[in-house]
Design a protein around this motif. Sequence first.
Motif, PDB file in Angstrom:
ATOM      1  N   LEU A   4       0.839  -1.193   0.000  1.00 32.03           N
ATOM      2  CA  LEU A   4       0.000   0.000   0.000  1.00 32.03           C
ATOM      3  C   LEU A   4       0.877   1.246   0.000  1.00 32.03           C
ATOM      4  CD1 LEU A   4      -2.482  -1.246   2.728  1.00 32.03           C
ATOM      5  CD2 LEU A   4      -2.886  -1.147   0.270  1.00 32.03           C
ATOM      6  N   TYR A   5       0.477   2.264  -0.747  1.00 32.61           N
ATOM      7  CA  TYR A   5       1.277   3.488  -0.832  1.00 32.61           C
ATOM      8  C   TYR A   5       0.390   4.716  -0.696  1.00 32.61           C
ATOM      9  CZ  TYR A   5      -0.415   4.076  -5.600  1.00 32.61           C
ATOM     10  OH  TYR A   5      -1.222   4.255  -6.684  1.00 32.61           O
ATOM     11  N   ASP A   6       0.991   5.840  -0.365  1.00 33.66           N
ATOM     12  CA  ASP A   6       0.306   7.110  -0.188  1.00 33.66           C
ATOM     13  C   ASP A   6       0.128   7.771  -1.559  1.00 33.66           C
ATOM     14  OD1 ASP A   6      -0.579   9.656   0.434  1.00 33.66           O
ATOM     15  OD2 ASP A   6       1.031  10.082   1.860  1.00 33.66           O
ATOM     16  N   ALA A   7      -1.078   7.697  -2.096  1.00 43.09           N
ATOM     17  CA  ALA A   7      -1.350   8.237  -3.433  1.00 43.09           C
ATOM     18  C   ALA A   7      -1.385   9.765  -3.454  1.00 43.09           C
ATOM     19  CB  ALA A   7      -2.665   7.679  -3.960  1.00 43.09           C
ATOM     20  N   ASP A   8      -1.397  10.401  -2.281  1.00 46.50           N
ATOM     21  CA  ASP A   8      -1.350  11.867  -2.230  1.00 46.50           C
ATOM     22  C   ASP A   8       0.072  12.386  -2.420  1.00 46.50           C
ATOM     23  OD1 ASP A   8      -4.081  12.108  -1.792  1.00 46.50           O
ATOM     24  OD2 ASP A   8      -3.852  12.007   0.386  1.00 46.50           O
ATOM     25  N   CYS A   9       1.036  11.506  -2.337  1.00 49.49           N
ATOM     26  CA  CYS A   9       2.445  11.882  -2.456  1.00 49.49           C
ATOM     27  C   CYS A   9       2.956  11.511  -3.849  1.00 49.49           C
ATOM     28  CB  CYS A   9       3.258  11.159  -1.381  1.00 49.49           C
ATOM     29  SG  CYS A   9       5.045  11.372  -1.545  1.00 49.49           S
ATOM     30  N   GLY A  10       3.449  12.497  -4.571  1.00 49.00           N
ATOM     31  CA  GLY A  10       3.969  12.248  -5.917  1.00 49.00           C
ATOM     32  C   GLY A  10       5.161  11.307  -5.922  1.00 49.00           C
ATOM     33  N   PHE A  11       6.061  11.454  -4.958  1.00 52.38           N
ATOM     34  CA  PHE A  11       7.215  10.567  -4.871  1.00 52.38           C
ATOM     35  C   PHE A  11       6.763   9.123  -4.610  1.00 52.38           C
ATOM     36  CE2 PHE A  11      10.382   8.354  -2.260  1.00 52.38           C
ATOM     37  CZ  PHE A  11      11.421   8.291  -3.171  1.00 52.38           C
ATOM     38  N   CYS A  12       5.809   8.953  -3.695  1.00 48.63           N
ATOM     39  CA  CYS A  12       5.300   7.604  -3.378  1.00 48.63           C
ATOM     40  C   CYS A  12       4.608   6.984  -4.591  1.00 48.63           C
ATOM     41  CB  CYS A  12       4.337   7.664  -2.200  1.00 48.63           C
ATOM     42  SG  CYS A  12       5.094   8.250  -0.676  1.00 48.63           S
ATOM     43  N   THR A  13       3.835   7.786  -5.295  1.00 47.30           N
ATOM     44  CA  THR A  13       3.130   7.292  -6.475  1.00 47.30           C
ATOM     45  C   THR A  13       4.124   6.874  -7.556  1.00 47.30           C
ATOM     46  OG1 THR A  13       1.214   8.661  -5.973  1.00 47.30           O
ATOM     47  CG2 THR A  13       1.427   7.891  -8.247  1.00 47.30           C
ATOM     48  N   ALA A  14       5.153   7.685  -7.774  1.00 49.56           N
ATOM     49  CA  ALA A  14       6.183   7.338  -8.762  1.00 49.56           C
ATOM     50  C   ALA A  14       6.936   6.077  -8.339  1.00 49.56           C
ATOM     51  CB  ALA A  14       7.155   8.502  -8.954  1.00 49.56           C
ATOM     52  N   SER A  15       7.231   5.950  -7.054  1.00 43.38           N
ATOM     53  CA  SER A  15       7.925   4.755  -6.544  1.00 43.38           C
ATOM     54  C   SER A  15       7.055   3.514  -6.707  1.00 43.38           C
ATOM     55  CB  SER A  15       8.301   4.939  -5.074  1.00 43.38           C
ATOM     56  OG  SER A  15       9.188   6.021  -4.935  1.00 43.38           O
ATOM     57  N   ALA A  16       5.755   3.650  -6.423  1.00 41.39           N
ATOM     58  CA  ALA A  16       4.830   2.522  -6.589  1.00 41.39           C
ATOM     59  C   ALA A  16       4.742   2.109  -8.058  1.00 41.39           C
ATOM     60  CB  ALA A  16       3.448   2.889  -6.045  1.00 41.39           C
ATOM     61  N   PRO A 111      12.296  14.314  -6.151  1.00 43.62           N
ATOM     62  CA  PRO A 111      11.670  14.570  -7.458  1.00 43.62           C
ATOM     63  C   PRO A 111      10.228  14.062  -7.511  1.00 43.62           C
ATOM     64  CG  PRO A 111      13.876  13.693  -7.751  1.00 43.62           C
ATOM     65  CD  PRO A 111      13.567  13.608  -6.278  1.00 43.62           C
ATOM     66  N   GLY A 112       9.360  14.893  -8.068  1.00 41.50           N
ATOM     67  CA  GLY A 112       7.950  14.530  -8.217  1.00 41.50           C
ATOM     68  C   GLY A 112       7.111  14.856  -7.000  1.00 41.50           C
ATOM     69  N   SER A 113       7.734  15.383  -5.961  1.00 39.49           N
ATOM     70  CA  SER A 113       7.023  15.643  -4.718  1.00 39.49           C
ATOM     71  C   SER A 113       6.388  17.022  -4.700  1.00 39.49           C
ATOM     72  CB  SER A 113       7.978  15.525  -3.540  1.00 39.49           C
ATOM     73  OG  SER A 113       8.477  14.226  -3.439  1.00 39.49           O
ATOM     74  N   THR A 114       5.427  17.159  -3.802  1.00 38.83           N
ATOM     75  CA  THR A 114       4.786  18.443  -3.535  1.00 38.83           C
ATOM     76  C   THR A 114       4.729  18.606  -2.020  1.00 38.83           C
ATOM     77  OG1 THR A 114       2.562  17.529  -3.385  1.00 38.83           O
ATOM     78  CG2 THR A 114       3.325  18.171  -5.596  1.00 38.83           C
ATOM     79  N   ALA A 115       4.175  19.711  -1.581  1.00 41.66           N
ATOM     80  CA  ALA A 115       4.021  19.945  -0.143  1.00 41.66           C
ATOM     81  C   ALA A 115       3.150  18.864   0.499  1.00 41.66           C
ATOM     82  CB  ALA A 115       3.439  21.322   0.106  1.00 41.66           C
ATOM     83  N   ALA A 116       2.243  18.249  -0.264  1.00 37.14           N
ATOM     84  CA  ALA A 116       1.371  17.184   0.262  1.00 37.14           C
ATOM     85  C   ALA A 116       2.187  15.955   0.685  1.00 37.14           C
ATOM     86  CB  ALA A 116       0.342  16.783  -0.781  1.00 37.14           C
ATOM     87  N   CYS A 117       3.406  15.858   0.230  1.00 39.65           N
ATOM     88  CA  CYS A 117       4.258  14.702   0.555  1.00 39.65           C
ATOM     89  C   CYS A 117       4.880  14.819   1.946  1.00 39.65           C
ATOM     90  CB  CYS A 117       5.369  14.556  -0.475  1.00 39.65           C
ATOM     91  SG  CYS A 117       4.787  14.304  -2.147  1.00 39.65           S
ATOM     92  N   ARG A 118       4.849  16.006   2.531  1.00 39.23           N
ATOM     93  CA  ARG A 118       5.465  16.206   3.856  1.00 39.23           C
ATOM     94  C   ARG A 118       4.674  15.410   4.885  1.00 39.23           C
ATOM     95  NH1 ARG A 118       8.817  20.112   6.164  1.00 39.23           N
ATOM     96  NH2 ARG A 118       8.726  21.376   4.300  1.00 39.23           N
ATOM     97  N   ILE A 119       5.410  14.682   5.734  1.00 37.70           N
ATOM     98  CA  ILE A 119       4.776  13.914   6.803  1.00 37.70           C
ATOM     99  C   ILE A 119       5.398  14.282   8.137  1.00 37.70           C
ATOM    100  CG2 ILE A 119       4.050  11.954   5.398  1.00 37.70           C
ATOM    101  CD1 ILE A 119       6.543  10.459   6.398  1.00 37.70           C
ATOM    102  N   ASP A 120       4.619  14.114   9.184  1.00 38.01           N
ATOM    103  CA  ASP A 120       5.120  14.327  10.541  1.00 38.01           C
ATOM    104  C   ASP A 120       5.516  12.966  11.085  1.00 38.01           C
ATOM    105  OD1 ASP A 120       5.689  15.182  13.114  1.00 38.01           O
ATOM    106  OD2 ASP A 120       3.580  15.219  13.709  1.00 38.01           O
ATOM    107  N   LEU A 121       6.805  12.775  11.326  1.00 40.11           N
ATOM    108  CA  LEU A 121       7.286  11.480  11.819  1.00 40.11           C
ATOM    109  C   LEU A 121       7.207  11.376  13.332  1.00 40.11           C
ATOM    110  CD1 LEU A 121      10.301  10.951   9.438  1.00 40.11           C
ATOM    111  CD2 LEU A 121       8.062   9.892   9.338  1.00 40.11           C
ATOM    112  N   GLY A 122       6.716  12.422  13.974  1.00 37.29           N
ATOM    113  CA  GLY A 122       6.506  12.385  15.418  1.00 37.29           C
ATOM    114  C   GLY A 122       7.735  12.232  16.147  1.00 37.29           C
TER     115      GLY A 122
END
Length: 122
Positions: A4-16, A111-122
């Motif tokens: 499963l991957y985060d489809a809101d993240c461009g980098f994750c989508t490209a990696s998938a 590459p391929g990322s946007t601000a939506a790709c930012r995550i809080d790793l806590g």
Amino acid sequence: MTLLYDADCGFCTASAAWLGRRKLRTAISPLHRADLAGLGVDADRARRQIPFVEPDGAGTRVSYGHVAIGRALATGGPGWRLAGWLLLHPPVSWLARPAYALVARNRHRLPGSTAACRIDLG
């Protein structure tokens, strides 16, 4: 078996998509389309680390991060199985864990990322 991957993240989508072209014997699906609770996936953790869900004798087993990628690669052809095995065993696994964390922490800068790709790793 499903990765499963985060489809809101461009980098994750490209990696998938890249993993999908490797002809692995696993489904690759966006997180938002999956019944995470039904699969036993921790939704908060899945936003930080890619989950891989596979059946086992008692239901399902969920792996996250570099282990998830290693298990998914292990469903491919001989070369990809070797790559997956290496990710899962020392000494490569010792390096894969912090490397995965570094990529996850900085995926909004890749590459391929946007601000939506930012995550809080806590």
